[in-house]
Design a protein around this motif. Sequence first.
Motif, PDB file in Angstrom:
ATOM      1  N   VAL A 194       0.845  -1.199   0.000  1.00  0.00           N
ATOM      2  CA  VAL A 194       0.000   0.000   0.000  1.00  0.00           C
ATOM      3  C   VAL A 194       0.880   1.248   0.000  1.00  0.00           C
ATOM      4  O   VAL A 194       0.638   2.190  -0.761  1.00  0.00           O
ATOM      5  N   ALA A 195       1.919   1.252   0.828  1.00  0.00           N
ATOM      6  CA  ALA A 195       2.819   2.412   0.879  1.00  0.00           C
ATOM      7  C   ALA A 195       3.495   2.638  -0.462  1.00  0.00           C
ATOM      8  O   ALA A 195       3.634   3.783  -0.909  1.00  0.00           O
ATOM      9  N   LEU A 196       3.885   1.563  -1.114  1.00  0.00           N
ATOM     10  CA  LEU A 196       4.528   1.670  -2.423  1.00  0.00           C
ATOM     11  C   LEU A 196       3.590   2.313  -3.444  1.00  0.00           C
ATOM     12  O   LEU A 196       3.985   3.210  -4.189  1.00  0.00           O
ATOM     13  N   VAL A 197       2.344   1.879  -3.461  1.00  0.00           N
ATOM     14  CA  VAL A 197       1.358   2.438  -4.398  1.00  0.00           C
ATOM     15  C   VAL A 197       1.067   3.898  -4.055  1.00  0.00           C
ATOM     16  O   VAL A 197       1.022   4.750  -4.943  1.00  0.00           O
ATOM     17  N   VAL A 198       0.902   4.193  -2.758  1.00  0.00           N
ATOM     18  CA  VAL A 198       0.579   5.562  -2.340  1.00  0.00           C
ATOM     19  C   VAL A 198       1.719   6.522  -2.663  1.00  0.00           C
ATOM     20  O   VAL A 198       1.490   7.648  -3.092  1.00  0.00           O
ATOM     21  N   VAL A 199       2.954   6.078  -2.502  1.00  0.00           N
ATOM     22  CA  VAL A 199       4.097   6.955  -2.733  1.00  0.00           C
ATOM     23  C   VAL A 199       4.503   6.992  -4.204  1.00  0.00           C
ATOM     24  O   VAL A 199       4.657   8.062  -4.786  1.00  0.00           O
ATOM     25  N   LEU A 200       4.676   5.816  -4.814  1.00  0.00           N
ATOM     26  CA  LEU A 200       5.202   5.777  -6.177  1.00  0.00           C
ATOM     27  C   LEU A 200       4.204   6.198  -7.246  1.00  0.00           C
ATOM     28  O   LEU A 200       4.604   6.763  -8.264  1.00  0.00           O
ATOM     29  N   GLY A 201       2.927   5.914  -7.033  1.00  0.00           N
ATOM     30  CA  GLY A 201       1.925   6.297  -8.033  1.00  0.00           C
ATOM     31  C   GLY A 201       1.968   7.779  -8.357  1.00  0.00           C
ATOM     32  O   GLY A 201       2.222   8.170  -9.508  1.00  0.00           O
ATOM     33  N   PRO A 202       1.760   8.637  -7.373  1.00  0.00           N
ATOM     34  CA  PRO A 202       1.802  10.077  -7.652  1.00  0.00           C
ATOM     35  C   PRO A 202       3.203  10.582  -8.009  1.00  0.00           C
ATOM     36  O   PRO A 202       3.353  11.442  -8.881  1.00  0.00           O
ATOM     37  N   VAL A 203       4.241  10.050  -7.358  1.00  0.00           N
ATOM     38  CA  VAL A 203       5.605  10.534  -7.619  1.00  0.00           C
ATOM     39  C   VAL A 203       6.017  10.259  -9.064  1.00  0.00           C
ATOM     40  O   VAL A 203       6.620  11.104  -9.719  1.00  0.00           O
ATOM     41  N   LEU A 204       5.694   9.092  -9.568  1.00  0.00           N
ATOM     42  CA  LEU A 204       6.046   8.743 -10.941  1.00  0.00           C
ATOM     43  C   LEU A 204       5.042   9.285 -11.954  1.00  0.00           C
ATOM     44  O   LEU A 204       5.223   9.108 -13.161  1.00  0.00           O
ATOM     45  N   GLY A 205       3.994   9.917 -11.459  1.00  0.00           N
ATOM     46  CA  GLY A 205       2.996  10.490 -12.345  1.00  0.00           C
ATOM     47  C   GLY A 205       2.126   9.455 -13.036  1.00  0.00           C
ATOM     48  O   GLY A 205       1.569   9.716 -14.095  1.00  0.00           O
ATOM     49  N   LEU A 206       2.022   8.263 -12.427  1.00  0.00           N
ATOM     50  CA  LEU A 206       1.213   7.204 -13.035  1.00  0.00           C
ATOM     51  C   LEU A 206      -0.276   7.497 -12.925  1.00  0.00           C
ATOM     52  O   LEU A 206      -1.052   7.134 -13.795  1.00  0.00           O
ATOM     53  N   PHE A 207      -0.663   8.129 -11.824  1.00  0.00           N
ATOM     54  CA  PHE A 207      -2.067   8.463 -11.614  1.00  0.00           C
ATOM     55  C   PHE A 207      -2.174   9.462 -10.477  1.00  0.00           C
ATOM     56  O   PHE A 207      -1.278   9.618  -9.663  1.00  0.00           O
ATOM     57  N   ASP A 208      -3.315  10.175 -10.451  1.00  0.00           N
ATOM     58  CA  ASP A 208      -3.639  11.033  -9.310  1.00  0.00           C
ATOM     59  C   ASP A 208      -4.338  10.147  -8.291  1.00  0.00           C
ATOM     60  O   ASP A 208      -5.357   9.523  -8.595  1.00  0.00           O
ATOM     61  N   LEU A 209      -3.784  10.083  -7.117  1.00  0.00           N
ATOM     62  CA  LEU A 209      -4.279   9.172  -6.090  1.00  0.00           C
ATOM     63  C   LEU A 209      -5.630   9.622  -5.544  1.00  0.00           C
ATOM     64  O   LEU A 209      -5.808  10.771  -5.156  1.00  0.00           O
ATOM     65  N   ARG A 210      -6.576   8.728  -5.546  1.00  0.00           N
ATOM     66  CA  ARG A 210      -7.904   8.955  -4.976  1.00  0.00           C
ATOM     67  C   ARG A 210      -8.180   7.849  -3.974  1.00  0.00           C
ATOM     68  O   ARG A 210      -7.689   6.729  -4.116  1.00  0.00           O
ATOM     69  N   TRP A 211      -9.009   8.143  -2.990  1.00  0.00           N
ATOM     70  CA  TRP A 211      -9.277   7.169  -1.937  1.00  0.00           C
ATOM     71  C   TRP A 211      -9.876   5.886  -2.496  1.00  0.00           C
ATOM     72  O   TRP A 211      -9.587   4.795  -2.046  1.00  0.00           O
ATOM     73  N   TRP A 212     -10.722   5.995  -3.515  1.00  0.00           N
ATOM     74  CA  TRP A 212     -11.380   4.817  -4.074  1.00  0.00           C
ATOM     75  C   TRP A 212     -10.403   3.914  -4.818  1.00  0.00           C
ATOM     76  O   TRP A 212     -10.693   2.751  -5.075  1.00  0.00           O
ATOM     77  N   MET A 213      -9.223   4.445  -5.141  1.00  0.00           N
ATOM     78  CA  MET A 213      -8.205   3.614  -5.779  1.00  0.00           C
ATOM     79  C   MET A 213      -7.500   2.724  -4.749  1.00  0.00           C
ATOM     80  O   MET A 213      -7.059   1.627  -5.069  1.00  0.00           O
TER      81      MET A 213
END
Length: 143
Positions: A14-33
């Motif tokens: 979960v931490a990896l997705v929360v940190v790397l997703g937005p940092v790498l610009g893969l997606f804008d993090l939303r709670w439903w994701m």
Amino acid sequence: MWVTTATIEAVALVALVVVLGPVLGLFDLRWWMITPLVLLDATYVAVVPAWRYRVHRWEVTETAVYTQTGWWSRERRVAPMSRIQTVDWNQGPVERLFGLANVTVTTASAAGALSVAGLDRRTAEQLVAELTEKADAVAGDAT
């Protein structure tokens, strides 16, 4: 130990997705994701340790070491005392936290070593001593 390990793995994912997703610009993090991932991780933590406990088995007799492992398919292995080359025990950080250890029995088999995980440290030490003594008592060169 298995619950703690599964929890650490789930939190790390979960931490990896929360940190790397937005940092790498893969997606804008939303709670439903994150919700499905958290539910999947919670299921993993609830199911996997209990499953491992039900499946993983080991036994030592006068003539051999037996192990059973597996998730979807089961693997049962037998290591005759005459084939044992080394017997080792180790502790990772989680095992040390709980006073547990793992035993590895190396044989001349191409299938690799047999492992017994999550033993009480004293039991692991006794198992190493017992297997070393029994393997030494059997004639042969372990090949």
